[in-house]
Design an enzyme around this catalytic site. Structure first.
Site, PDB file in Angstrom:
ATOM      1  N   LEU A  90       7.057  -3.338  63.700  1.00  0.00           N
ATOM      2  CA  LEU A  90       8.118  -3.039  62.730  1.00  0.00           C
ATOM      3  C   LEU A  90       8.836  -1.741  63.092  1.00  0.00           C
ATOM      4  CD1 LEU A  90       9.563  -3.763  60.060  1.00  0.00           C
ATOM      5  CD2 LEU A  90       7.801  -2.421  58.867  1.00  0.00           C
ATOM      6  N   THR A  91       8.092  -0.651  63.275  1.00  0.00           N
ATOM      7  CA  THR A  91       8.683   0.656  63.565  1.00  0.00           C
ATOM      8  C   THR A  91       9.421   0.638  64.901  1.00  0.00           C
ATOM      9  OG1 THR A  91       6.988   1.802  62.309  1.00  0.00           O
ATOM     10  CG2 THR A  91       8.146   3.089  63.963  1.00  0.00           C
TER      11      THR A  91
ATOM     12  N   LEU B  38       2.584  -4.010  54.711  1.00  0.00           N
ATOM     13  CA  LEU B  38       2.278  -2.585  54.737  1.00  0.00           C
ATOM     14  C   LEU B  38       1.446  -2.176  53.527  1.00  0.00           C
ATOM     15  CD1 LEU B  38       5.662  -1.045  55.946  1.00  0.00           C
ATOM     16  CD2 LEU B  38       3.549  -1.299  57.255  1.00  0.00           C
TER      17      LEU B  38
ATOM     18  N   GLY C 185     -16.018  27.984  61.290  1.00  0.00           N
ATOM     19  CA  GLY C 185     -15.476  29.048  62.129  1.00  0.00           C
ATOM     20  C   GLY C 185     -14.977  28.507  63.459  1.00  0.00           C
TER      21      GLY C 185
ATOM     22  N   GLU D  26       2.337   4.106  57.874  1.00  0.00           N
ATOM     23  CA  GLU D  26       2.341   3.230  56.700  1.00  0.00           C
ATOM     24  C   GLU D  26       3.025   3.896  55.498  1.00  0.00           C
ATOM     25  OE1 GLU D  26       1.502   0.681  57.957  1.00  0.00           O
ATOM     26  OE2 GLU D  26      -0.252   0.911  59.220  1.00  0.00           O
ATOM     27  N   GLY D  27       4.023   4.712  55.782  1.00  0.00           N
ATOM     28  CA  GLY D  27       4.765   5.396  54.729  1.00  0.00           C
ATOM     29  C   GLY D  27       4.398   6.863  54.659  1.00  0.00           C
TER      30      GLY D  27
END
Length: 397
Positions: free
Chosen positions: A144-145, A252, A352, A376-377
């Site tokens: 998708l992206t 999603l 530390g 995912e947002g």
């Protein structure tokens, strides 16, 4: 009559709220099985994988996860386990307690690629892909992206055009988990009919997947760029029930739910590491856990960790009851990832200088969560989802 102190169960630093009481025997069995697998197959090796920036044997790991029933875990039929959403969430928590990259492998396989096929695919597509994916014999990815479009998928440039009875896909997808090891890619593209999804066999001419290197987060994860150069697909490659952005956004939502639980796994790992360290590390003649400021840090970490697990459990029960809304998933992802990052950073201060060493998991989890925060947002997108739900006013545009 109030119970006497002697009749109460002992206080458990690992479960201070007694959240185990919310689980069934089956829930605990699922959780413990995944925890043992992660302890045996991931934890002894993960620091080296992370340092080298690789996930060796990913196909073998996928088959083992398939044998556990962890792939497409809450789906029914087609070889899937049909587990509850709470059980899937518990699995995500245990996997991310090992490493976010392992949970991402499972999430993308089950909640994105498999869910898209299960929810929007034809019966033929389901029969072809889902049994093999549930067994881990075929890995899937979700395209998708894009390089220029993440939070705004409506502006995607990947196109699918008809050519006779075929579809021809052209475009690029970016930051795709599992991309180069996948046998099938669920790719979303603009068409004259709106956004459509396609099941793309990755051996189709014109399809290439190249691994993204030089990552400082999710290093033990396969992340790829997909290129579709005139990829020709038959008519039956399109997901018939998916038209418009509603379909990929629903997928999603499934993945975001797993993140609500998974982020608490990373947080738990850091908290437990800091707690053990504080009990044994000595400064000024006594363990640092005996100092007030260290105890304050541990108390605050425990409060946020177990509040987050309780929130995840509540959302899981709503999901199992068919009552979980997308806004509630946004609520969970926004809170739990944000708090998990805070827990990791506080744990680092307790350790530390040792907190930046791969001998301990803290910095690895902290850097991984920087990716989880935005995929995912982004946090900002989930804030706006909640803002719209609260005010009734749309601030997205």
């Amino acid at each position: 009559m109030s119970p006497t102190p002697s009749s109460l169960p002992p206080f458990d630093p690992q479960d201070p709220l007694g959240l185990d009481d919310l689980l069934t025997d089956e829930d605990r069995a699922v959780r413990d099985t995944v925890r043992r697998w992660a302890a045996d197959r991931v934890l002894p090796h993960i620091a080296g994988w992370y340092e080298r920036g690789e996930l060796p044997g990913v196909r073998e790991l996928a088959r083992e996860l398939g044998a556990l029933g962890a792939l497409g875990m809450s789906l029914t039929g087609y070889g899937c386990a049909g587990a509850s959403h709470v059980q899937y969430g518990l699995a995500c928590l245990e996997l991310e307690a090992a490493d976010s990259g392992i949970r991402s492998l499972v999430s993308v396989q089950g909640s994105l690629a498999m869910y898209a096929l299960w929810r929007f695919g034809s019966e033929e597509q389901k029969q072809r892909w889902l049994p093999a994916m549930a067994a881990g014999e075929v890995i899937g990815c979700f395209g998708l992206t894009e390089p220029d479009h993440g939070s705004d998928p409506a502006s995607m440039r990947t196109r699918a055009r008809r050519d006779g009875s075929d579809w021809v896909l052209t475009g690029r997808k970016m930051w795709i988990t599992n991309g180069s090891v996948s046998g099938v890619a669920v790719v979303w593209a603009r068409t004259d009919e709106g956004v459509r999804g396609f099941a793309v066999p990755t051996d189709t001419p014109g399809f290439t997947a190249t691994d993204i290197k030089q990552k400082w987060s999710l290093r033990a994860s396969v992340t790829s760029e997909l290129v579709l150069d005139e990829v020709r697909l038959p008519a039956d490659a399109v997901l018939p029930e998916a038209t418009g952005l509603r379909a990929p956004l629903e997928c999603l939502g499934q993945a975001r739910y797993g993140i609500v639980w998974g982020a608490m796994g990373a947080a738990r790992s850091c908290f437990e590491t800091a707690l053990d360290y504080a009990r044994t590390r000595e400064q000024f003649g006594k363990p640092i856990g005996a100092f007030q400021l260290t105890q304050a840090k541990l108390a605050d970490m425990a409060v946020e960790l177990h509040k987050g697990v309780l929130l995840a459990h509540h959302l899981g029960r709503r999901f199992d009851a068919g009552r979980l809304r997308p806004e509630q998933v946004s609520f969970g992802k926004l809170n739990n990832v944000r708090e998990a990052i805070g827990i990791c950073r506080t744990a680092r201060t307790i350790l530390g200088a040792n907190g930046i060493s791969l001998e301990y998991p803290v910095m690895r989890h902290a850097t991984n969560l920087e990716s989880v925060l935005t995929y995912e947002g982004t946090a900002e997108m989930h804030q706006l989802v909640l803002g719209k739900a609260l005010t009734g006013l749309d601030a997205f545009r």
